[in-house]
Design a protein around this motif. Structure first.
Motif, PDB file in Angstrom:
ATOM      1  N   MET A  17       0.863  -1.161   0.000  1.00 21.66           N
ATOM      2  CA  MET A  17       0.000   0.000   0.000  1.00 21.66           C
ATOM      3  C   MET A  17       0.909   1.224   0.000  1.00 21.66           C
ATOM      4  SD  MET A  17      -3.104   1.077   2.566  1.00 21.66           S
ATOM      5  CE  MET A  17      -2.358   0.370   3.992  1.00 21.66           C
ATOM      6  N   GLY A  18       0.573   2.153  -0.831  1.00 18.70           N
ATOM      7  CA  GLY A  18       1.370   3.359  -0.903  1.00 18.70           C
ATOM      8  C   GLY A  18       0.678   4.391  -1.774  1.00 18.70           C
ATOM      9  N   GLY A  19       1.421   5.408  -2.135  1.00 21.76           N
ATOM     10  CA  GLY A  19       0.860   6.503  -2.906  1.00 21.76           C
ATOM     11  C   GLY A  19       1.652   6.785  -4.161  1.00 21.76           C
ATOM     12  N   ILE A  29       2.253  -1.024  -6.186  1.00 25.42           N
ATOM     13  CA  ILE A  29       1.220  -0.629  -5.232  1.00 25.42           C
ATOM     14  C   ILE A  29      -0.002  -1.527  -5.433  1.00 25.42           C
ATOM     15  CG2 ILE A  29      -0.284   1.259  -4.455  1.00 25.42           C
ATOM     16  CD1 ILE A  29       2.726   1.712  -3.921  1.00 25.42           C
ATOM     17  N   THR A  36      -2.666  -1.470  -3.151  1.00 23.16           N
ATOM     18  CA  THR A  36      -3.779  -0.624  -2.724  1.00 23.16           C
ATOM     19  C   THR A  36      -3.241   0.778  -2.507  1.00 23.16           C
ATOM     20  OG1 THR A  36      -4.877  -2.450  -1.609  1.00 23.16           O
ATOM     21  CG2 THR A  36      -5.496  -0.271  -0.909  1.00 23.16           C
ATOM     22  N   ASP A  37      -3.929   1.766  -3.070  1.00 24.99           N
ATOM     23  CA  ASP A  37      -3.515   3.148  -2.876  1.00 24.99           C
ATOM     24  C   ASP A  37      -3.938   3.586  -1.477  1.00 24.99           C
ATOM     25  OD1 ASP A  37      -3.748   6.208  -3.034  1.00 24.99           O
ATOM     26  OD2 ASP A  37      -2.743   5.656  -4.915  1.00 24.99           O
ATOM     27  N   TYR A  38      -3.049   4.251  -0.783  1.00 24.92           N
ATOM     28  CA  TYR A  38      -3.343   4.643   0.592  1.00 24.92           C
ATOM     29  C   TYR A  38      -4.533   5.584   0.696  1.00 24.92           C
ATOM     30  CZ  TYR A  38      -1.239   9.237   0.050  1.00 24.92           C
ATOM     31  OH  TYR A  38      -0.968  10.521  -0.353  1.00 24.92           O
ATOM     32  N   SER A  39      -4.837   6.303  -0.375  1.00 28.55           N
ATOM     33  CA  SER A  39      -5.965   7.233  -0.316  1.00 28.55           C
ATOM     34  C   SER A  39      -7.301   6.516  -0.097  1.00 28.55           C
ATOM     35  CB  SER A  39      -6.032   8.073  -1.585  1.00 28.55           C
ATOM     36  OG  SER A  39      -6.308   7.256  -2.697  1.00 28.55           O
ATOM     37  N   SER A  45      -7.185   6.133   3.893  1.00 24.77           N
ATOM     38  CA  SER A  45      -6.760   7.261   4.705  1.00 24.77           C
ATOM     39  C   SER A  45      -7.981   7.913   5.365  1.00 24.77           C
ATOM     40  CB  SER A  45      -6.036   8.266   3.817  1.00 24.77           C
ATOM     41  OG  SER A  45      -5.655   9.385   4.556  1.00 24.77           O
ATOM     42  N   PHE A  58      -0.484   3.911  11.327  1.00 26.88           N
ATOM     43  CA  PHE A  58      -1.828   3.378  11.121  1.00 26.88           C
ATOM     44  C   PHE A  58      -2.027   2.050  11.872  1.00 26.88           C
ATOM     45  CE2 PHE A  58      -5.089   2.669   7.455  1.00 26.88           C
ATOM     46  CZ  PHE A  58      -6.124   2.890   8.346  1.00 26.88           C
ATOM     47  N   HIS A 112      -2.641  -1.693  10.373  1.00 24.36           N
ATOM     48  CA  HIS A 112      -1.418  -2.452  10.127  1.00 24.36           C
ATOM     49  C   HIS A 112      -1.160  -3.554  11.147  1.00 24.36           C
ATOM     50  CE1 HIS A 112       0.164   0.818   7.313  1.00 24.36           C
ATOM     51  NE2 HIS A 112      -0.189  -0.225   6.620  1.00 24.36           N
TER      52      HIS A 112
END
Length: 91
Positions: free
Chosen positions: A1-3, A13, A15-18, A21, A58, A62
């Protein structure tokens, strides 16, 4: 997961962190379906290497993810800000 910055650096990635969030309990409740989908994608994804997963902050998400990955033999490295230890006792 990241951006976008991680993606630009070449990180795959899942899953996009957005998507996950959130701030505040009402936002969490609104985003529950997204949180569950992200968790499922992260747990079922197949990484190309046995490298440990690096989890950052998070803790509500997590720490659950780490517990689900451990039985699959996936090691975790968890970076957490010291202030979070006071935020949620026993986490």
């Amino acid at each position: 997961m990241g951006g976008p910055h991680m993606r630009a650096a070449g990180v795959e990635i899942i899953t996009d962190y957005s998507e996950v969030s959130v701030v505040g309990i009402t936002e969490v409740l609104k985003r529950l379906p997204s949180l569950f989908r992200a968790m499922r994608r992260l747990v079922t994804s197949r990484a190309p290497s046995p490298a440990p997963r690096h989890l950052t902050d998070f803790p509500g998400f997590h720490l659950r993810l780490a517990r689900k990955l451990r039985p699959k033999g996936i090691r975790n490295v968890y970076y957490i800000c010291p202030q979070f230890w006071a935020w949620r006792p026993g986490a």
